[in-house]
Enzyme design. Structure first.
Site, PDB file in Angstrom:
ATOM      1  CG  ASN A  62      -0.760  -0.197   2.442  1.00 35.04           C
ATOM      2  OD1 ASN A  62      -0.482  -1.208   2.717  1.00 35.04           O
ATOM      3  ND2 ASN A  62      -0.830   0.819   3.136  1.00 35.04           N
ATOM      4  CG  ASP A  63      -0.163   4.104   2.894  1.00 34.20           C
ATOM      5  OD1 ASP A  63      -1.138   3.900   2.050  1.00 34.20           O
ATOM      6  OD2 ASP A  63      -0.238   4.856   3.715  1.00 34.20           O
ATOM      7  CD1 TRP A  87      -2.664  -3.212   5.295  1.00 35.60           C
ATOM      8  CD2 TRP A  87      -3.062  -4.051   7.398  1.00 35.60           C
ATOM      9  NE1 TRP A  87      -2.084  -2.130   6.275  1.00 35.60           N
ATOM     10  CE2 TRP A  87      -2.418  -2.738   7.615  1.00 35.60           C
ATOM     11  CE3 TRP A  87      -3.527  -4.726   8.324  1.00 35.60           C
ATOM     12  CZ2 TRP A  87      -2.152  -2.422   8.928  1.00 35.60           C
ATOM     13  CZ3 TRP A  87      -2.996  -4.100   9.547  1.00 35.60           C
ATOM     14  CH2 TRP A  87      -2.425  -2.972   9.909  1.00 35.60           C
ATOM     15  CG  PHE A 119       1.917   1.889  10.471  1.00 31.40           C
ATOM     16  CD1 PHE A 119       1.853   0.562  10.366  1.00 31.40           C
ATOM     17  CD2 PHE A 119       0.670   2.520  11.117  1.00 31.40           C
ATOM     18  CE1 PHE A 119       0.647  -0.197  10.625  1.00 31.40           C
ATOM     19  CE2 PHE A 119      -0.537   1.569  11.629  1.00 31.40           C
ATOM     20  CZ  PHE A 119      -0.492   0.124  11.174  1.00 31.40           C
ATOM     21  NE  ARG A 180      -2.564   6.431  10.175  1.00 34.98           N
ATOM     22  CZ  ARG A 180      -3.943   6.229  10.760  1.00 34.98           C
ATOM     23  NH1 ARG A 180      -3.875   6.184  12.243  1.00 34.98           N
ATOM     24  NH2 ARG A 180      -5.048   6.332  10.415  1.00 34.98           N
ATOM     25  CD  GLU A 235      -4.835   6.909   6.613  1.00 33.30           C
ATOM     26  OE1 GLU A 235      -4.274   5.978   7.363  1.00 33.30           O
ATOM     27  OE2 GLU A 235      -5.191   6.630   5.463  1.00 33.30           O
ATOM     28  CD1 TRP A 314      -7.238   3.354   2.958  1.00 35.97           C
ATOM     29  CD2 TRP A 314      -6.818   1.088   2.782  1.00 35.97           C
ATOM     30  NE1 TRP A 314      -5.880   3.282   3.144  1.00 35.97           N
ATOM     31  CE2 TRP A 314      -5.534   1.861   3.415  1.00 35.97           C
ATOM     32  CE3 TRP A 314      -6.995  -0.164   3.035  1.00 35.97           C
ATOM     33  CZ2 TRP A 314      -4.390   0.935   3.673  1.00 35.97           C
ATOM     34  CZ3 TRP A 314      -5.981  -0.828   3.340  1.00 35.97           C
ATOM     35  CH2 TRP A 314      -4.725  -0.315   3.673  1.00 35.97           C
TER      36      TRP A 314
END
Length: 498
Positions: A62-63, A87, A119, A180, A235, A314
Site C-alpha cells: 500500500n502507501d 494487509w 507504518f 502517524r 493521513e 481502502w
C-alpha cells in the site's frame, strides 16, 4: 485564513482501512531479507499485472514511503507484507530506479520489531550530519505501531541497502493510535528539520521541529472542521513550498471526492512553525478518480516536486482480483502550482521521463488502435474542441467498455466504471455510475491524455490541471476506440518496464 469553524462538506462512505484499527500480531522471528528474483521476459505477465506501473513481484503493497533521491537513484519504499497478499506484517518494501520509470525491487528494508509494525513515513539525506549518523546518511522516519503509534528513526550508510534502528526509539512518544506518517523536510529559514504528522481519526496535522532528528519539539497544530463528517481520518501529509506559497497535501479516508480514499490539499503560508491556509473553498482535490491515495513526494530532488501515489482505494483494496501481488503505484507525477479562474491550482502531470518508454505518435483513423503485437500499454492523446459534447469509448473483443463523456458547456469530464468495464463483482463498492471532474482549462479546446495499462486508466489534461485515476479489470486490455464529437486522436505504445 482557515479557522476551526470553517465549514467543508465531503461525501464518502465508511472505511475499511486496517490502520484505523490495526491488529497487534506478535513480533515475527527475524529473517534475513530475501532479494526478489530478477524479472525475465516471461515474468510479470499475470492477468491484470500492470506493465508500466510499479508492482512488487508478490504480496500486498500500500502507501509509498520514504521516497528519497540520492546519487542518481530514486528510492521508493512502501508499505509491504513480506508474508502474504493481504494487509498485515507491515514492513517497508524497497525499489530503486534511475529514471522514475524502470524499477528494480530490492530486499525488504525494515520489518516489525519490538515497537510494532513499520507504518508509513519518509526519508531524508542528512548531508550535514545533524543526526550524528554520518554525513550523507539516509535517515528513515516512520511510525512504530503496536496499539499505540509512535515515531521512530533508522539510518543507512550504504545507500539504503541496510538500515540500523536508532537505539533511542521512539523519538516521539504517543499514548494512542492517532499520530502517524511522518513527512520530514529541512526548513532553511529556521535551520531545523520540520515534521508533519497526521492525527488519524482525531483529524488535523501536527508540526514538530528538530535540529538533530532525535529530539523533537511540538510547533503547532493545523485542523479544519468538517461538519457532518466526524468519522474521517487524516493521513500521509506532505508540506511543499512553491515560491512564496506553501501547499499542504493530506490523504483522507473515508471522504474521497466520491467514495472512500482521496487526496485533498490546502494552499497558504508556513513560517517554520505554523501553517496558515488561505481562505478558499476547501477541500481542493488533487485527483478526481477512485484510485490515487497516500501520495507523497521524493525528498532531495531540488526544485522538482515528484510524487507517486498508491493506486487503490481502502473500500475494496483487499478484494481486487490480483495474484500473487496486490496493488500498484500510479505513474509518477510532477507537481506544479498554477492558477485557474483566479484561484491556485495544484497540477500533477505525468513526469516527462515517460518518453523513455514511448514509441512514435500515430494518428488514429480506425476503430482498432494501432498497437504493437504485445499490447502492453499505451498513451492516447485527444484534442477536443469544446464547441460540442464528446464521448470517448474504450473497448475490447470481450465487449467490455470504459466510457468517458466530455460536457462542453460545463467544461467537465465524466467517467463510467461499472460491470460493463470489466470485473466488478469482487466488491460492491467498485462499480461507480459516474465520476465527474472539472477540466480546469480555458480556451475553446482541451488536450487530454489517457495512460492505459492492463488494469488502470489514468486520465489527465496535458498540463495536469485535471487528474482522474481509476483501476479497471477487463479480461484483456482495451484495444479499440470509438469517438463522437469534434475530437482528433493520436496514440503511442508504451514499452513494458520489466
Amino acid at each position: 485564513m482557515v479557522t476551526a469553524a470553517m465549514a467543508v462538506t465531503i461525501f464518502g462512505c465508511s472505511s475499511d482501512d486496517p490502520k484505523s484499527d490495526p491488529p497487534t500480531p506478535p513480533a515475527p522471528t527475524p529473517e534475513e531479507p530475501v532479494t526478489p528474483p530478477e524479472p525475465t521476459a516471461d515474468s510479470y505477465k499475470e492477468q491484470y499485472r500492470p506493465q508500466i506501473h510499479f508492482t512488487p513481484a508478490k504480496n500486498w503493497m500500500n502507501d509509498p514511503n520514504g521516497m528519497v533521491y540520492a546519487d542518481g537513484t530514486y528510492h521508493l519504499f512502501y508499505q509491504y507484507n513480506p508474508r502474504g497478499n493481504d494487509w498485515g506484517n507491515m514492513s517497508w518494501g524497497h525499489a530503486t530506479s534511475s529514471d522514475l520509470i524502470h524499477w528494480k525491487e530490492q530486499s525488504v528494508a525494515l520489518q516489525r520489531d519490538e515497537l510494532g509494525d513499520i507504518f508509513s513515513g519518509s526519508a531524508i539525506i542528512d548531508k550535514d550530519n545533524t543526526g550524528g549518523f554520518g554525513a550523507n546518511a539516509m535517515v528513515a522516519l516512520y511510525t512504530s505501531a503496536d496499539g499505540i503509534q509512535q515515531q521512530s528513526i533508522a539510518y543507512s550508510t550504504d545507500g539504503g541497502q541496510t538500515f540500523t534502528r536508532y537505539s533511542g526509539n521512539p523519538v516521539i512518544r504517543n499514548n494512542d493510535d492517532n499520530l502517524r506518517d511522518p513527512k520530514v523536510f529541512w526548513h532553511e529559514g529556521t535551520k531545523q528539520w520540520v515534521m508533519a504528522l497526521a492525527k488519524g481519526w482525531l483529524r488535523g496535522i501536527e508540526f514538530y521541529g528538530s535540529t538533530n532528528l532525535k529530539n523533537w519539539n511540538h510547533l503547532s497544530t493545523f485542523v479544519v472542521d468538517l461538519p457532518g463528517r466526524p468519522n474521517l481520518q487524516w493521513e500521509c501529509p506532505d508540506l511543499l513550498q512553491f515560491g512564496d506559497k506553501w501547499v499542504l497535501i493530506v490523504s483522507v479516508n473515508p471522504g474521497g471526492r466520491i467514495l472512500g480514499s482521496g487526496m485533498m490539499y490546502f494552499v497558504g503560508y508556513f513560517d517554520g512553525k505554523e501553517f496558515k491556509a488561505d481562505a478558499l473553498d476547501y477541500p481542493l482535490w488533487l485527483d478526481y478518480g477512485m484510485d490515487n491515495y497516500a501520495g507523497v513526494t521524493w525528498s532531495n530532488t531540488g526544485d522538482r516536486k515528484l510524487m507517486i501515489g498508491w493506486m487503490n482505494n481502502w473500500q475494496y483494496a483487499g478484494n481486487v482480483p490480483c495474484s500473487p501481488w496486490r496493488s500498484a503505484m500510479t505513474l509518477p507525477r510532477e507537481l506544479k502550482l498554477t492558477e485557474y479562474d483566479n484561484k491556485p491550482l495544484l497540477c500533477c502531470p505525468v513526469v516527462s521521463e515517460i518518453d523513455k518508454i514511448a514509441g512514435q505518435w500515430q494518428t488514429v483513423s480506425t476503430e482498432t488502435l494501432p498497437l504493437d503485437a504485445h499490447k502492453s500499454a499505451y498513451q492516447l492523446r485527444f484534442d477536443v474542441s469544446l464547441d460540442q459534447n464528446a464521448t470517448i469509448t474504450l473497448s475490447n473483443g470481450n465487449n467490455e467498455k470504459f466510457v468517458i463523456d466530455i460536457y462542453a458547456s460545463e467544461r467537465s469530464l465524466v467517467v463510467h466504471r461499472n460491470a460493463n468495464s470489466g470485473r466488478a463483482d469482487f466488491n460492491g463498492s467498485f462499480s461507480i455510475p459516474s465520476m465527474k471532474a472539472p477540466l480546469n482549462t480555458a480556451g475553446d479546446k482541451v488536450t487530454i491524455d489517457l495512460f492505459v495499462d492492463q488494469s488502470s486508466v489514468e486520465i489527465l489534461t496535458k498540463d495536469g490541471t485535471m487528474s482522474m485515476t481509476n483501476l479497471v479489470f477487463p479480461q484483456s486490455i482495451y484495444d479499440s476506440l470509438l469517438l463522437s464529437g469534434n475530437v482528433s486522436t493520436q496514440v503511442r505504445t508504451l514499452s513494458r518496464i520489466w
